[in-house]
Motif scaffolding. Structure first.
Motif, PDB file in Angstrom:
ATOM      1  N   ALA A   1      27.639  12.715  10.843  1.00 22.68           N
ATOM      2  CA  ALA A   1      26.831  11.824   9.998  1.00 22.68           C
ATOM      3  C   ALA A   1      25.372  12.244  10.015  1.00 22.68           C
ATOM      4  O   ALA A   1      24.901  12.882  10.961  1.00 22.68           O
ATOM      5  CB  ALA A   1      26.944  10.376  10.494  1.00 22.68           C
TER       6      ALA A   1
ATOM      7  N   ASN B   1      19.514  12.999  -0.810  1.00 20.19           N
ATOM      8  CA  ASN B   1      20.538  13.193  -1.841  1.00 20.19           C
ATOM      9  C   ASN B   1      21.526  14.292  -1.473  1.00 20.19           C
ATOM     10  O   ASN B   1      22.720  14.190  -1.754  1.00 20.19           O
ATOM     11  CB  ASN B   1      19.899  13.552  -3.181  1.00 20.19           C
ATOM     12  CG  ASN B   1      19.659  12.300  -3.996  1.00 20.19           C
ATOM     13  OD1 ASN B   1      20.432  11.342  -3.905  1.00 20.19           O
ATOM     14  ND2 ASN B   1      18.582  12.302  -4.756  1.00 20.19           N
TER      15      ASN B   1
ATOM     16  N   TYR C   1      22.628  15.135   1.439  1.00 18.56           N
ATOM     17  CA  TYR C   1      23.668  14.656   2.354  1.00 18.56           C
ATOM     18  C   TYR C   1      24.477  13.503   1.769  1.00 18.56           C
ATOM     19  O   TYR C   1      25.622  13.294   2.140  1.00 18.56           O
ATOM     20  CB  TYR C   1      23.051  14.292   3.711  1.00 18.56           C
ATOM     21  CG  TYR C   1      22.692  15.525   4.502  1.00 18.56           C
ATOM     22  CD1 TYR C   1      23.669  16.448   4.870  1.00 18.56           C
ATOM     23  CD2 TYR C   1      21.374  15.792   4.867  1.00 18.56           C
ATOM     24  CE1 TYR C   1      23.347  17.593   5.583  1.00 18.56           C
ATOM     25  CE2 TYR C   1      21.042  16.937   5.582  1.00 18.56           C
ATOM     26  CZ  TYR C   1      22.040  17.837   5.928  1.00 18.56           C
ATOM     27  OH  TYR C   1      21.731  18.971   6.627  1.00 18.56           O
ATOM     28  N   ARG C   2      23.870  12.762   0.827  1.00 16.26           N
ATOM     29  CA  ARG C   2      24.645  11.717   0.151  1.00 16.26           C
ATOM     30  C   ARG C   2      25.781  12.378  -0.636  1.00 16.26           C
ATOM     31  O   ARG C   2      26.919  11.923  -0.610  1.00 16.26           O
ATOM     32  CB  ARG C   2      23.755  10.895  -0.769  1.00 16.26           C
ATOM     33  CG  ARG C   2      24.494   9.710  -1.395  1.00 16.26           C
ATOM     34  CD  ARG C   2      23.629   8.913  -2.349  1.00 16.26           C
ATOM     35  NE  ARG C   2      22.671   8.064  -1.645  1.00 16.26           N
ATOM     36  CZ  ARG C   2      21.359   8.100  -1.854  1.00 16.26           C
ATOM     37  NH1 ARG C   2      20.841   8.929  -2.736  1.00 16.26           N
ATOM     38  NH2 ARG C   2      20.556   7.297  -1.186  1.00 16.26           N
ATOM     39  N   ASN C   3      25.454  13.484  -1.301  1.00 16.46           N
ATOM     40  CA  ASN C   3      26.472  14.201  -2.076  1.00 16.46           C
ATOM     41  C   ASN C   3      27.581  14.755  -1.197  1.00 16.46           C
ATOM     42  O   ASN C   3      28.676  15.021  -1.673  1.00 16.46           O
ATOM     43  CB  ASN C   3      25.829  15.345  -2.876  1.00 16.46           C
ATOM     44  CG  ASN C   3      24.954  14.806  -3.994  1.00 16.46           C
ATOM     45  OD1 ASN C   3      25.142  13.663  -4.439  1.00 16.46           O
ATOM     46  ND2 ASN C   3      23.991  15.597  -4.439  1.00 16.46           N
ATOM     47  N   LYS C   4      27.302  14.970   0.064  1.00 16.00           N
ATOM     48  CA  LYS C   4      28.330  15.448   0.990  1.00 16.00           C
ATOM     49  C   LYS C   4      29.004  14.294   1.716  1.00 16.00           C
ATOM     50  O   LYS C   4      29.769  14.518   2.669  1.00 16.00           O
ATOM     51  CB  LYS C   4      27.706  16.398   2.019  1.00 16.00           C
ATOM     52  CG  LYS C   4      27.229  17.703   1.424  1.00 16.00           C
ATOM     53  CD  LYS C   4      26.617  18.595   2.500  1.00 16.00           C
ATOM     54  CE  LYS C   4      26.205  19.928   1.938  1.00 16.00           C
ATOM     55  NZ  LYS C   4      27.335  20.807   1.604  1.00 16.00           N
ATOM     56  N   SER C   5      28.682  13.065   1.295  1.00 20.56           N
ATOM     57  CA  SER C   5      29.252  11.858   1.919  1.00 20.56           C
ATOM     58  C   SER C   5      28.981  11.763   3.411  1.00 20.56           C
ATOM     59  O   SER C   5      29.801  11.259   4.173  1.00 20.56           O
ATOM     60  CB  SER C   5      30.761  11.775   1.681  1.00 20.56           C
ATOM     61  OG  SER C   5      31.021  11.823   0.314  1.00 20.56           O
ATOM     62  N   LEU C   6      27.822  12.269   3.830  1.00 17.86           N
ATOM     63  CA  LEU C   6      27.483  12.201   5.256  1.00 17.86           C
ATOM     64  C   LEU C   6      26.363  11.194   5.524  1.00 17.86           C
ATOM     65  O   LEU C   6      26.066  10.879   6.673  1.00 17.86           O
ATOM     66  CB  LEU C   6      27.013  13.572   5.755  1.00 17.86           C
ATOM     67  CG  LEU C   6      28.084  14.635   5.953  1.00 17.86           C
ATOM     68  CD1 LEU C   6      27.443  15.988   6.240  1.00 17.86           C
ATOM     69  CD2 LEU C   6      29.004  14.240   7.111  1.00 17.86           C
ATOM     70  N   LEU C   7      25.744  10.700   4.446  1.00 13.83           N
ATOM     71  CA  LEU C   7      24.517   9.918   4.622  1.00 13.83           C
ATOM     72  C   LEU C   7      24.760   8.474   5.054  1.00 13.83           C
ATOM     73  O   LEU C   7      25.561   7.763   4.476  1.00 13.83           O
ATOM     74  CB  LEU C   7      23.714   9.906   3.318  1.00 13.83           C
ATOM     75  CG  LEU C   7      22.320   9.306   3.474  1.00 13.83           C
ATOM     76  CD1 LEU C   7      21.384  10.329   4.095  1.00 13.83           C
ATOM     77  CD2 LEU C   7      21.777   8.811   2.159  1.00 13.83           C
ATOM     78  N   LEU C   8      24.039   8.060   6.095  1.00 15.83           N
ATOM     79  CA  LEU C   8      24.002   6.645   6.483  1.00 15.83           C
ATOM     80  C   LEU C   8      22.548   6.212   6.444  1.00 15.83           C
ATOM     81  O   LEU C   8      21.728   6.714   7.214  1.00 15.83           O
ATOM     82  CB  LEU C   8      24.550   6.459   7.902  1.00 15.83           C
ATOM     83  CG  LEU C   8      25.968   6.945   8.164  1.00 15.83           C
ATOM     84  CD1 LEU C   8      26.308   6.777   9.636  1.00 15.83           C
ATOM     85  CD2 LEU C   8      26.955   6.167   7.300  1.00 15.83           C
TER      86      LEU C   8
ATOM     87  N   GLU D   1      26.572   1.162  11.384  1.00 15.39           N
ATOM     88  CA  GLU D   1      26.807   2.120  10.308  1.00 15.39           C
ATOM     89  C   GLU D   1      27.738   3.251  10.738  1.00 15.39           C
ATOM     90  O   GLU D   1      28.513   3.776   9.956  1.00 15.39           O
ATOM     91  CB  GLU D   1      25.480   2.732   9.836  1.00 15.39           C
ATOM     92  CG  GLU D   1      24.625   1.801   9.013  1.00 15.39           C
ATOM     93  CD  GLU D   1      25.225   1.539   7.635  1.00 15.39           C
ATOM     94  OE1 GLU D   1      25.910   2.445   7.127  1.00 15.39           O
ATOM     95  OE2 GLU D   1      25.025   0.440   7.101  1.00 15.39           O
TER      96      GLU D   1
END
Ligand SMILES: [Zn+2]
Length: 230
Positions: free
Chosen positions: A126, A201, A203-210, A228
């Protein structure tokens, strides 16, 4: 409340490996949280500054290169930084995971990190992005005073000071470091917005963002991150 957080924490610690990245603007408390989680999960806290310093102390070829760049007043290039990270992420103490703090700082560094962890057959769990209101952050940092004598840090809005302008620990003179002055903090926040915010963005695109608010007390922020991470 405490119970449910404890249960969550227990289920988290049963994970065998945990690799986290902490992102956030200067003054948000990123380093403090990274240290807390390093203790909780018993994994090393890898801050960019510490890693570079240790390379320099070991007088490795990368360390010597970095040292001459820093001494000439420049920033260590992404290439050198990535080489240093690749070395660090192969050492024995990070087999069960790590917390990256201050790296990656730019998109090219994040892309380089992706290649490194792929080569090392690792995987990030994450990326925790702490955020908060800019003016609060500026107020928080600019209320810091350092002791000229012992280096202790005092917050003039939070800590009760025994004697005006004096350090509680040793009586030394309190002063404001340049880095803690509002105009310097504003500049650092601008650099962060330009260079590092795009990583959110990425890391959001990699679904890792919290995304977690960094505005509460240290404990509140720690608990929000735990929720989270679950
Ligand atoms: Zn002092």
């Amino acid at each position: 409340m405490v119970d449910s957080i404890y249960r969550r924490y227990s289920s988290l610690t049963s994970k065998t490996v945990m690799r986290l990245v902490f992102l956030g603007p200067p003054g948000i408390g990123k380093g403090t949280q990274a240290k807390m989680f390093s203790k909780k999960f018993d994994i090393p806290h890898l801050s960019t500054g510490d890693i570079i310093r240790s390379e320099i102390e070991q007088k490795s070829s990368l360390g010597l290169k970095a040292e001459s760049i820093i001494n000439s007043g420049h920033l260590v290039s992404d290439d050198i930084m990535l080489n240093i990270m690749e070395n660090r992420l192969q050492q024995d103490d990070v087999k069960t995971g790590y917390i990256l703090d201050g790296f990656p700082r730019t998109i090219p560094q994040a892309e380089g990190l992706d290649k490194i962890i792929e080569r090392l057959q690792q995987r990030l769990d994450a990326v925790i992005a702490l955020d908060g209101d800019e003016e609060t952050v500026i107020k928080r940092i600019s209320s810091r005073r350092s002791c000229r004598n012992c280096g202790a840090i005092t917050n003039i809005h939070i800590d009760s000071i025994k004697e005006e302008g004096k350090c509680n620990h040793c009586g030394g003179e309190l002063y404001q470091r340049d880095d803690d002055k509002p105009e310097i903090i504003r500049k650092r926040l601008l650099v962060y917005q330009k260079q590092t915010e795009p990583l959110i963005n990425y890391y959001r695109n990699k679904s890792l963002l919290l995304k977690v608010s960094g505005m509460g007390t240290i404990k509140e922020v720690t608990n929000s991150i735990l929720l989270e991470l679950e």
